[in-house]
Each structure stands twice: as C-alpha cells, then as structure tokens.
Design a protein around this motif. Structure first.
Motif, PDB file in Angstrom:
ATOM      1  N   ASN A 139      52.243  15.262  20.364  1.00 45.26           N
ATOM      2  CA  ASN A 139      51.222  14.371  20.935  1.00 45.26           C
ATOM      3  C   ASN A 139      50.714  14.891  22.274  1.00 45.26           C
ATOM      4  O   ASN A 139      50.504  14.155  23.231  1.00 45.26           O
ATOM      5  N   VAL A 140      50.543  16.236  22.329  1.00 49.73           N
ATOM      6  CA  VAL A 140      49.969  16.865  23.511  1.00 49.73           C
ATOM      7  C   VAL A 140      49.059  17.995  23.051  1.00 49.73           C
ATOM      8  O   VAL A 140      49.155  18.485  21.925  1.00 49.73           O
ATOM      9  N   GLN A 141      48.144  18.406  23.941  1.00 48.01           N
ATOM     10  CA  GLN A 141      47.297  19.570  23.674  1.00 48.01           C
ATOM     11  C   GLN A 141      47.978  20.792  24.279  1.00 48.01           C
ATOM     12  O   GLN A 141      48.267  20.845  25.467  1.00 48.01           O
ATOM     13  N   LEU A 142      48.254  21.795  23.442  1.00 48.08           N
ATOM     14  CA  LEU A 142      48.935  23.003  23.889  1.00 48.08           C
ATOM     15  C   LEU A 142      47.953  24.108  24.241  1.00 48.08           C
ATOM     16  O   LEU A 142      48.259  24.968  25.071  1.00 48.08           O
ATOM     17  N   PHE A 143      46.799  24.133  23.587  1.00 47.85           N
ATOM     18  CA  PHE A 143      45.810  25.192  23.801  1.00 47.85           C
ATOM     19  C   PHE A 143      44.441  24.600  24.084  1.00 47.85           C
ATOM     20  O   PHE A 143      44.082  23.544  23.539  1.00 47.85           O
ATOM     21  N   ARG A 144      43.696  25.277  24.933  1.00 44.34           N
ATOM     22  CA  ARG A 144      42.267  24.986  25.069  1.00 44.34           C
ATOM     23  C   ARG A 144      41.520  26.024  24.240  1.00 44.34           C
ATOM     24  O   ARG A 144      41.758  27.221  24.367  1.00 44.34           O
ATOM     25  N   ARG A 145      40.647  25.546  23.376  1.00 45.53           N
ATOM     26  CA  ARG A 145      39.867  26.463  22.543  1.00 45.53           C
ATOM     27  C   ARG A 145      38.732  27.057  23.367  1.00 45.53           C
ATOM     28  O   ARG A 145      38.026  26.343  24.078  1.00 45.53           O
ATOM     29  N   LYS A 146      38.575  28.361  23.273  1.00 41.88           N
ATOM     30  CA  LYS A 146      37.539  29.081  23.984  1.00 41.88           C
ATOM     31  C   LYS A 146      36.696  29.833  22.967  1.00 41.88           C
ATOM     32  O   LYS A 146      37.131  30.035  21.812  1.00 41.88           O
ATOM     33  N   PRO A 147      35.494  30.284  23.367  1.00 40.55           N
ATOM     34  CA  PRO A 147      34.630  31.002  22.415  1.00 40.55           C
ATOM     35  C   PRO A 147      35.309  32.237  21.835  1.00 40.55           C
ATOM     36  O   PRO A 147      35.091  32.592  20.679  1.00 40.55           O
ATOM     37  N   ARG A 148      36.155  32.911  22.606  1.00 46.01           N
ATOM     38  CA  ARG A 148      36.787  34.130  22.118  1.00 46.01           C
ATOM     39  C   ARG A 148      38.311  34.046  22.142  1.00 46.01           C
ATOM     40  O   ARG A 148      38.990  35.013  22.427  1.00 46.01           O
ATOM     41  N   GLY A 149      38.837  32.914  21.827  1.00 45.84           N
ATOM     42  CA  GLY A 149      40.289  32.787  21.753  1.00 45.84           C
ATOM     43  C   GLY A 149      40.756  31.432  22.244  1.00 45.84           C
ATOM     44  O   GLY A 149      40.012  30.452  22.223  1.00 45.84           O
ATOM     45  N   VAL A 150      42.017  31.422  22.701  1.00 47.38           N
ATOM     46  CA  VAL A 150      42.609  30.188  23.200  1.00 47.38           C
ATOM     47  C   VAL A 150      43.394  30.504  24.468  1.00 47.38           C
ATOM     48  O   VAL A 150      43.785  31.651  24.703  1.00 47.38           O
ATOM     49  N   GLU A 151      43.610  29.488  25.288  1.00 50.05           N
ATOM     50  CA  GLU A 151      44.456  29.640  26.453  1.00 50.05           C
ATOM     51  C   GLU A 151      45.381  28.436  26.547  1.00 50.05           C
ATOM     52  O   GLU A 151      45.051  27.340  26.073  1.00 50.05           O
ATOM     53  N   LEU A 152      46.533  28.644  27.131  1.00 52.27           N
ATOM     54  CA  LEU A 152      47.535  27.586  27.224  1.00 52.27           C
ATOM     55  C   LEU A 152      47.128  26.529  28.239  1.00 52.27           C
ATOM     56  O   LEU A 152      46.570  26.837  29.301  1.00 52.27           O
ATOM     57  N   THR A 153      47.453  25.291  27.915  1.00 53.97           N
ATOM     58  CA  THR A 153      47.349  24.217  28.894  1.00 53.97           C
ATOM     59  C   THR A 153      48.636  24.230  29.722  1.00 53.97           C
ATOM     60  O   THR A 153      49.563  24.997  29.461  1.00 53.97           O
ATOM     61  N   GLU A 154      48.710  23.356  30.726  1.00 52.25           N
ATOM     62  CA  GLU A 154      49.942  23.268  31.510  1.00 52.25           C
ATOM     63  C   GLU A 154      51.118  22.872  30.618  1.00 52.25           C
ATOM     64  O   GLU A 154      52.220  23.422  30.731  1.00 52.25           O
ATOM     65  N   ALA A 155      50.860  21.910  29.722  1.00 50.55           N
ATOM     66  CA  ALA A 155      51.914  21.507  28.783  1.00 50.55           C
ATOM     67  C   ALA A 155      52.281  22.674  27.873  1.00 50.55           C
ATOM     68  O   ALA A 155      53.454  22.867  27.524  1.00 50.55           O
ATOM     69  N   GLY A 156      51.260  23.459  27.501  1.00 48.79           N
ATOM     70  CA  GLY A 156      51.512  24.609  26.636  1.00 48.79           C
ATOM     71  C   GLY A 156      52.387  25.648  27.315  1.00 48.79           C
ATOM     72  O   GLY A 156      53.260  26.271  26.674  1.00 48.79           O
ATOM     73  N   ARG A 157      52.183  25.874  28.630  1.00 46.94           N
ATOM     74  CA  ARG A 157      52.997  26.850  29.343  1.00 46.94           C
ATOM     75  C   ARG A 157      54.459  26.406  29.420  1.00 46.94           C
ATOM     76  O   ARG A 157      55.375  27.222  29.272  1.00 46.94           O
ATOM     77  N   VAL A 158      54.669  25.122  29.642  1.00 47.80           N
ATOM     78  CA  VAL A 158      56.044  24.597  29.668  1.00 47.80           C
ATOM     79  C   VAL A 158      56.686  24.748  28.298  1.00 47.80           C
ATOM     80  O   VAL A 158      57.840  25.184  28.171  1.00 47.80           O
ATOM     81  N   PHE A 159      55.916  24.431  27.239  1.00 44.71           N
ATOM     82  CA  PHE A 159      56.455  24.526  25.885  1.00 44.71           C
ATOM     83  C   PHE A 159      56.748  25.985  25.517  1.00 44.71           C
ATOM     84  O   PHE A 159      57.722  26.273  24.804  1.00 44.71           O
ATOM     85  N   LEU A 160      55.925  26.911  26.022  1.00 42.40           N
ATOM     86  CA  LEU A 160      56.155  28.324  25.736  1.00 42.40           C
ATOM     87  C   LEU A 160      57.492  28.780  26.325  1.00 42.40           C
ATOM     88  O   LEU A 160      58.265  29.501  25.659  1.00 42.40           O
ATOM     89  N   ASP A 161      57.780  28.380  27.566  1.00 41.23           N
ATOM     90  CA  ASP A 161      59.061  28.742  28.173  1.00 41.23           C
ATOM     91  C   ASP A 161      60.226  28.214  27.349  1.00 41.23           C
ATOM     92  O   ASP A 161      61.197  28.935  27.086  1.00 41.23           O
TER      93      ASP A 161
END
Length: 310
Positions: free
Chosen positions: A44-66
């Motif tokens: 129930n969180v957004q992990l990635f922001r969609r971009k025209p040429r890919g995706v980037e992590l949100t703050e929640a996404g960076r924590v989840f990646l660790d």
C-alpha cells in the motif's frame, strides 16, 4: 510476497528501467510490471515514480530496497553457509594431542595447513594422555587424536599410522657416553646394556615401553628397569638427575632440558616410534573427513629436518 518477488523489485531498482530489468531476469516486461504493481498494492505504498525513460525509487522505495537487499543477502548467506558446512569448510574440530606428539614437527605443520585451507573451521587442541584421548573420541569430546600406538582393541575407533620416527637415547649430561671425545654423535644400543632404563609407564604409553624392551632384547640384553614415569617429560627429568637413561622419539630433541643429552643410535637395532591418527569409526563429519584426508596426504610427502632424522 515471495523471495523471487524481492529479486524482481531489486532488479528494477538497480536497472531503473523495467524492460532492462526484464531482460536481466529473463522474463517478459508485462509480467514484471504486474509484479511490481502487486508489490506496491500489497504494501500500500508507491515504490517507483514512472518516468518517460524508466523509473526511479521513491523514498519508501529506497527504504524497501535496503531491506530487500538485506533479506536476500541473509537468505543467500544461509544457503551458502549450509553448503559450506556440507563441504566441511565451516564447523569445529577438537584435536587430542599426546605430550610427545606436540613435539613432532608434523603435528603443528598439519594444524597450520588445515587452518590455512579451511579458515572458517574453529580448531581447538586438548592435551591428553592415551586413555583420555580414547575416551574423548568415544564420548565425542574429541574429533581426532594424534596417538603413538594402535587401538585395534577398540571396535568403534580407527587408528591410521602416519609416520615412523627413530628413537634416540636420552642420557644424563655427565654420563661417560655423553662426553665429547667418545663419538659424541651416536652410540650403539648395546653400549647401554649395563644402564638402568627409565621407561614411560606401560599402562599410559605401551608403545614406548614395548619398543624399548624389544629393541634391547634384539640388541642382546634384557634392560634393567628403573622407575616408570607418568609422562615423557617426567622420564627426561629422571634422566636429568642421573637416575638412568631412556629411549625417546627423536622429536623430543626439540625439548632442551638441562642435564639431558641426546644421542642417536647406530647399528642394526633401530627402534621406531609411530605417529598415528585416531578417529571414530564411520564418522560422517565433513570437517573430520577433510582433516583426515589432508593429514594422510601430507604425511606421504613429509620429510623431517636433519635433527629429527638423525
């Protein structure tokens, strides 16, 4: 959520592009996009922001990646540790060493070689007498023991001979045969026919007792027996104070004791001391198997120094 889903997420985070991550994972892009969406829905969180040429992590996404990386590393580490233990590369090994085996150059050599080859195995040494070594093997307090005599009577244990070592005469330093000018390097066992012999206690070290008796008889005399010593160092102490002479393994020359002189034996009668390794019969421990294999292999090419060989 399964571990493979975490791997999917990590791949997308590291590539910053779903298509490239799908190629790296060997899967199609649509299922991977669906999986990332399912993970976000479950959390129930957004992990990635969609971009025209890919995706980037949100703050929640960076924590989840660790956390995802840590979880995968822990999981992979557990698997590797298990496989390593099965190969005998991790674990513990308790080695019993008799007093005389500690002085044999092969014993420290092989222990160092094993620690170098298997650095993640914890090695401990326990100095003990023969009976204590046998008991330690049988009750699993010891895994391996360096011995000086066979244990054929023990149906649950095996002992493998490794090396034959010459025995030398230990004399009081003021003994006539120890003085310079009388072939200071060697003597015949027959030269000791009138001497009193200090023997290692038969119950504690039967091999030395029997080797001494047999060698003297082959040399043409029955030795006059003096005091029995509970340890080889005790025997040398009795020699030092002039209570007799003794036959000891050549490696004991590494132990310098005031009042004791060592002489090699010449002639046809050459008593030997045997170095053996004992273990439980049928022991399935990979660590023990690796150790025994290394010991027996190294023993085949081991050459003593000039001092021990004399």
């Amino acid at each position: 959520m399964e571990l493979r889903h975490l791997r999917h997420f990590v791949a997308v985070a590291e590539e910053g592009h779903i298509t490239r991550a799908a190629e790296r994972l060997g899967m199609q892009q649509p299922p991977l996009s669906q999986r990332i969406k399912a993970i976000e829905d479950e959390l129930n969180v957004q992990l990635f922001r969609r971009k025209p040429r890919g995706v980037e992590l949100t703050e929640a996404g960076r924590v989840f990646l660790d956390r995802a990386r840590a979880t995968l590393a822990h999981y992979d580490g557990a698997f590797e540790a298990t496989r390593s233990a099965a190969r005998g590369e991790q674990g513990r090994l308790c080695i019993g060493v008799l007093p005389t085996t500690l002085f044999h150059p092969f014993v420290p050599l092989i222990i160092r070689a094993f620690r170098t080859t298997y650095p993640q195995v914890s090695v401990t040494l326990d100095e003990c007498m023969r009976a204590e070594a046998i008991d330690g093997l049988r009750n699993q307090q010891l895994d391996i023991a360096f011995l000086r005599s066979a244990i054929d009577e023990e149906v649950d244990l095996n002992a493998y001979p490794l090396l034959n070592e010459p025995m030398v005469a230990a004399l009081p330093s003021d003994h006539a045969l120890a003085r310079s000018g009388r072939d200071a390097q060697s003597l015949s066992l027959k030269d000791l026919a009138d001497e009193q012999f200090i023997l290692y206690a038969r119950k504690l070290g039967p091999s030395f007792y029997e080797a001494t008796m047999a060698a003297c008889i082959r040399a043409g005399f029955t030795p006059r027996l003096g005091q029995e010593a509970p340890r080889i160092t005790s025997a040398l102490s009795l020699v030092a104070v002039g209570l007799g002479v003794s036959l000891v393994p050549a490696c004991m020359q590494n132990m310098t004791m005031n009042g004791v002189v060592y002489r090699r034996l010449k002639g046809a009668v050459q008593p030997k001391a045997v170095l053996m390794i004992g273990l439980r019969r049928g022991d399935t421990s990979p660590v023990v198997r690796n150790y025994v294999s290394l010991v027996r292999k190294t023993a085949k090419t081991f050459r003593p120094s000039e001092k021990e060989a004399r």
